[in-house]
Design an enzyme around this catalytic site. Structure first.
Site: not given
Ligand code: AMP
Ligand code: ZN
Length: 117
Positions: A51, A90, A103
């Site tokens: 993390h 982001n 990520h």
């Molecule tokens: P960000 O907005 O850059 O923080 O990206 C977070 C991403 O995580 C978004 O594109 C969401 O659609 C994705 N996301 C949220 N929950 C999940 C999940 N359980 N499994 C896969 N992707 C997810």
């Molecule tokens: Zn985490």
């Protein structure tokens, strides 16, 4: 503490397997899985298993792990047979970050406009 799994972190739960995800690739240090709300035909997230709250924190605390994440974005793009693709970290609320575990988004399979919104 940086690197330790956080009880309230969605992506730590995906790493632990307590929340399901469609895993595309996994290494000793990273996991790649399909975004639940895809914005392109290929939309895969690559995360470090450890993390770190965002890409900047990851790069500062664990540069080799940041390199692992980048290498895996390339491996995902190759696996998805993408000639052109975009890697996005982001970083911060104003840039659309909603999950506070670093990520990389790997986006491809369609034309991608520039500049992004
Ligand atoms: P960000 O907005 O850059 O923080 O990206 C977070 C991403 O995580 C978004 O594109 C969401 O659609 C994705 N996301 C949220 N929950 C999940 C999940 N359980 N499994 C896969 N992707 C997810
Ligand atoms: Zn985490």
């Amino acid at each position: 503490m940086a690197g330790e799994a956080q009880d309230d972190c969605l992506f730590c739960k995906i790493v632990a397997g307590t929340i399901p995800a469609t895993i595309v690739r996994e290494t000793e240090t990273t996991v790649a899985f399909r975004d639940i709300n895809p914005q392109a035909p290929t939309h895969v997230l690559v995360i470090p298993k450890a993390h770190h709250k965002d890409a900047a924190a990851l790069a500062a605390a664990a540069p080799e792990l940041a390199a692992d994440v980048l290498r895996e974005t390339q491996a995902v793009a190759d696996g998805e047979k993408l000639d052109s693709y975009r890697i996005v970290f982001n970083t911060g609320t104003g840039a659309g970050q909603t999950v506070w575990h670093a990520h990389a988004h790997v986006l491809g399979g369609r034309g991608l406009d520039w500049p992004p919104g």
